[in-house]
Design a protein around this motif. Structure first.
Motif, PDB file in Angstrom:
ATOM      1  N   UNK A 235       9.263  11.087   4.982  1.00 11.58           N
ATOM      2  CA  UNK A 235      10.526  11.495   4.393  1.00 11.58           C
ATOM      3  C   UNK A 235      10.633  11.224   2.911  1.00 11.58           C
ATOM      4  N   UNK A 236       9.687  10.485   2.353  1.00 14.39           N
ATOM      5  CA  UNK A 236       9.672  10.323   0.903  1.00 14.39           C
ATOM      6  C   UNK A 236       8.386  10.965   0.393  1.00 14.39           C
ATOM      7  N   UNK A 237       8.023  10.714  -0.856  1.00 10.38           N
ATOM      8  CA  UNK A 237       6.810  11.339  -1.380  1.00 10.38           C
ATOM      9  C   UNK A 237       5.552  10.721  -0.795  1.00 10.38           C
ATOM     10  N   UNK A 238       5.640   9.472  -0.399  1.00  6.38           N
ATOM     11  CA  UNK A 238       4.493   8.785   0.183  1.00  6.38           C
ATOM     12  C   UNK A 238       5.016   7.638   1.044  1.00  6.38           C
ATOM     13  N   UNK A 239       4.157   7.085   1.877  1.00  6.38           N
ATOM     14  CA  UNK A 239       4.535   5.956   2.723  1.00  6.38           C
ATOM     15  C   UNK A 239       4.261   4.650   1.999  1.00  6.38           C
ATOM     16  N   UNK A 240       5.073   3.630   2.278  1.00  4.02           N
ATOM     17  CA  UNK A 240       4.851   2.280   1.750  1.00  4.02           C
ATOM     18  C   UNK A 240       4.539   1.369   2.932  1.00  4.02           C
ATOM     19  N   UNK A 241       3.423   0.653   2.839  1.00  3.22           N
ATOM     20  CA  UNK A 241       2.908  -0.092   3.979  1.00  3.22           C
ATOM     21  C   UNK A 241       2.554  -1.517   3.574  1.00  3.22           C
TER      22      UNK A 241
ATOM     23  N   UNK B  10      -1.506   9.355   9.109  1.00  4.92           N
ATOM     24  CA  UNK B  10      -0.880  10.493   8.440  1.00  4.92           C
ATOM     25  C   UNK B  10      -1.488  11.760   9.027  1.00  4.92           C
TER      26      UNK B  10
ATOM     27  N   UNK C 203       0.846  -1.184   0.000  1.00  4.19           N
ATOM     28  CA  UNK C 203       0.000   0.000   0.000  1.00  4.19           C
ATOM     29  C   UNK C 203       0.888   1.241   0.000  1.00  4.19           C
ATOM     30  N   UNK C 204       0.506   2.254  -0.769  1.00  5.95           N
ATOM     31  CA  UNK C 204       1.233   3.524  -0.796  1.00  5.95           C
ATOM     32  C   UNK C 204       0.248   4.632  -0.429  1.00  5.95           C
ATOM     33  N   UNK C 205       0.603   5.453   0.573  1.00  9.84           N
ATOM     34  CA  UNK C 205      -0.344   6.442   1.109  1.00  9.84           C
ATOM     35  C   UNK C 205       0.271   7.828   1.168  1.00  9.84           C
ATOM     36  N   UNK C 206      -0.477   8.825   0.683  1.00  7.59           N
ATOM     37  CA  UNK C 206      -0.042  10.220   0.748  1.00  7.59           C
ATOM     38  C   UNK C 206      -1.208  11.101   1.184  1.00  7.59           C
ATOM     39  N   UNK C 207      -0.910  12.136   1.928  1.00  7.77           N
ATOM     40  CA  UNK C 207      -1.925  13.082   2.412  1.00  7.77           C
ATOM     41  C   UNK C 207      -1.388  14.483   2.223  1.00  7.77           C
TER      42      UNK C 207
ATOM     43  N   UNK D 264       6.323   7.565  -6.527  1.00  4.95           N
ATOM     44  CA  UNK D 264       6.643   6.273  -5.919  1.00  4.95           C
ATOM     45  C   UNK D 264       6.491   5.138  -6.927  1.00  4.95           C
TER      46      UNK D 264
ATOM     47  N   UNK E 225       2.308  12.808   5.699  1.00  2.70           N
ATOM     48  CA  UNK E 225       1.465  13.975   5.818  1.00  2.70           C
ATOM     49  C   UNK E 225       2.223  15.230   5.455  1.00  2.70           C
ATOM     50  N   UNK E 226       1.682  16.376   5.839  1.00  3.91           N
ATOM     51  CA  UNK E 226       2.344  17.635   5.525  1.00  3.91           C
ATOM     52  C   UNK E 226       1.999  18.696   6.562  1.00  3.91           C
ATOM     53  N   UNK E 227       2.764  19.766   6.539  1.00  3.21           N
ATOM     54  CA  UNK E 227       2.484  20.915   7.399  1.00  3.21           C
ATOM     55  C   UNK E 227       2.490  22.162   6.538  1.00  3.21           C
TER      56      UNK E 227
ATOM     57  N   UNK F 217      10.338  22.798   6.614  1.00  4.68           N
ATOM     58  CA  UNK F 217      11.114  21.558   6.609  1.00  4.68           C
ATOM     59  C   UNK F 217      11.658  21.248   8.003  1.00  4.68           C
TER      60      UNK F 217
ATOM     61  N   UNK G  98      13.408   8.252  -3.033  1.00  9.01           N
ATOM     62  CA  UNK G  98      14.313   9.364  -3.313  1.00  9.01           C
ATOM     63  C   UNK G  98      15.764   8.945  -3.150  1.00  9.01           C
TER      64      UNK G  98
ATOM     65  N   UNK H  79       2.388  12.640  -5.847  1.00  7.18           N
ATOM     66  CA  UNK H  79       3.184  11.927  -4.837  1.00  7.18           C
ATOM     67  C   UNK H  79       3.203  10.433  -5.119  1.00  7.18           C
TER      68      UNK H  79
ATOM     69  N   UNK I 242       7.697  -0.219   5.635  1.00  3.10           N
ATOM     70  CA  UNK I 242       9.049  -0.192   5.073  1.00  3.10           C
ATOM     71  C   UNK I 242       9.521   1.217   4.742  1.00  3.10           C
ATOM     72  N   UNK I 243       8.578   2.139   4.493  1.00  8.87           N
ATOM     73  CA  UNK I 243       8.951   3.516   4.179  1.00  8.87           C
ATOM     74  C   UNK I 243       7.936   4.435   4.841  1.00  8.87           C
TER      75      UNK I 243
END
Lengths: 331, 331
Positions: free
Chosen positions: B32-38, B91, A46-50, A83, B125-127, B6, A150, A79, B28-29
């Motif tokens: 810090x990258x463009x998206x999370x890997x789960x 996230x 699964x790949x997740x972005x918010x 990936x 996620x983001x800020x 940042x 990255x 995003x 696994x990720x």
């Protein structure tokens, strides 16, 4: 009378017009319960972005609602593209000062047009009154272990970018009314504005890069800044040749070559992919590119310097590589 | 000097103090990258919820940052609890007018304390700068086909609620300074305030209910409204007996019995679970409840009326069952 929250959700997002609706067999439970239930196939991760868009920060007040709906989803798809993931589902959290039908219709139209293009389904989220803010969370799938990162680049890998970065920055200028002194044709003006309002997420490109790129990042904060982040994450430096930057005709016409180069390096909002390919795999990549609409251009190479440097032939240029900081600027 | 975006992400959310950090082998990720890997294990389904808290709407200005961090996560955990899901990852999308260290520290503390309690990891996620808004997206897992829904109840099933609903509504009153006329002890005041500021998500209860409940919903808009939604989704009606409502001593002391009942039925912000159990499975549920801290109370029964009705013995009461509408009220 403004619609209440429940009617709002129902009307615009749960039951959009037939033409807007995507159904996926892998979402046994979508909108309408406390949470969505989704099927992640064996062998995939699964790949997740918010990512969130805030009025006055990520888009100017008065942005067309279709653009807002499009961009809120596109920045997240970008995003996932970075990936190498296939987007599958998304959730939407919308805060808006009022439940204004024309605005909501436009937003839903922009959102679902892009969602349908990528075959992804809205499966949840919430709506509330509040300052105009759109959060989208995209979930995608990638074959196990195949996600692009990255951090995988090595010195000697070639540095590429998709599309024509810088266009969106000029488009934003136009959108803000600051482009009136640009002596360009109406079509060029429309092209640049469109590049800001309706960025294309490079999902198909990301899918191809899965097998060939050593590292990838999406360009949201400016090409130089994001290339720098890729290099840093990979423990490398990078050298970008400005003469190789792929500049659109409209951008050069609007800004002149020097400022066009600057916009391409530092502009932001491009949502292009910046990636590295080992020289041995460049031919394989080019062979697969026939299936993808966008162009990719080699703009430099990774090296062992641990710094990002930009060159005009042999002259090093000073470039701001800090990237867009949401706490330092206002739109 | 305020921190840039940042540094902000790095400092408070990517590298929180050792005591705050949760690492999971199935991410696994992460950040810090463009998206999370789960990693979603075979035999399970993914459960996803996205909920946003907006200042002045979901929490009053001046809410302690620890509470904001806690609640932003808790309201989403509550959605997962209502599905019987095990939360795994989350996230965070944070918009805040300024990168103010004391505020961010407090928010991170509240957020990670609850995350650690449930063993879940922040993965992305983001800020951004913007009006104070916290979006959290929680991802969880449930054995395939075992997710609880709102729609599974039948006439004759018993209606239950966890905890003591209504407390949070009284706590919000106190938080808003409107509780000064409540002639209650300081501890009772603190208890009620705490019930608003730090709701407990009933995750352990949801897990137990997976095998025994026929339907479940989390109580966020008011018990009567949410029980009504469950009944409607199940094609049933429901009858609630006010005399059976589990009222806390503090709530009765603060509001008197009548208003306490009203708060329990219509108050909102409880984040308790409201669920149905077929009579044949009540003993099985009770047997498993020994492993869960919170109490559950039978407050009524589902029927074939297709309406939610509230009774005080044999007298039907008029109750507002519309629930909290974010476009109709302001906090």
């Amino acid at each position: 009378m403004p619609l209440g929250e429940f009617e709002l959700i129902e009307h615009y997002f749960r039951q959009p017009a037939e033409s807007m609706r995507i159904q996926r067999g892998d979402a046994p439970l979508g909108i309408g319960d406390d949470a969505a239930v989704l099927e992640v196939p064996e062998g995939t991760q699964l790949v997740a972005a918010l990512d969130t868009l805030v009025e006055g920060r990520h888009f100017p007040r008065g942005t067309p609602p279709e653009s807002l709906g499009h961009r809120a989803l596109a920045v997240n798809l970008s995003d996932l593209a970075a990936m190498g993931a296939d987007p599958a589902w998304f959730l939407l959290s919308l805060a808006t000062p009022a439940a204004e039908p024309t605005f909501l219709e436009g937003l839903a139209r922009g959102l679902f047009a892009l969602a349908n293009q990528h075959g992804i389904a809205l499966v949840g989220g919430d709506t509330t009154a509040g300052p105009l803010t759109v959060s989208v969370q995209v979930l995608g799938l990638v074959p196990r272990g195949a996600a692009l990162r990255r951090s995988g680049a090595n010195a000697g890998d070639l540095l590429f970018v998709s599309g024509t970065p810088g266009d969106a920055a000029a488009g934003l200028k136009i959108e803000l009314g600051a482009g009136n002194d640009m002596s360009i044709a109406a079509e060029q003006r429309a092209y640049l504005r469109n590049r800001f309002l309706f960025p294309e997420a490079r999902v198909a490109l990301g899918r191809i890069l899965r097998g060939v790129a050593s590292a990838c990042i999406d360009v949201s904060d400016g090409l130089a800044a994001d290339a720098g982040k890729l290099a840093t994450a990979s423990g490398c430096g990078a050298r970008i040749e400005v003469a190789q930057l792929p500049l659109s005709e409209a951008l050069c016409a609007a800004l002149g070559r020097d400022n066009a180069q600057r916009a391409a390096l530092c502009g932001g909002d491009d949502y292009e992919l910046c990636f590295t390919v080992p020289p041995s795999r460049v031919d394989a990549m080019r062979a697969q590119m026939t299936n993808v609409k966008c162009r990719v251009t080699c703009i430099g190479v990774l090296d062992a310097t641990r710094a990002l440097r930009v060159f005009d032939n042999d002259r090093e240029l000073k470039v701001d590589t800090r990237g867009y900081d949401h706490f330092a600027q206002t739109r």
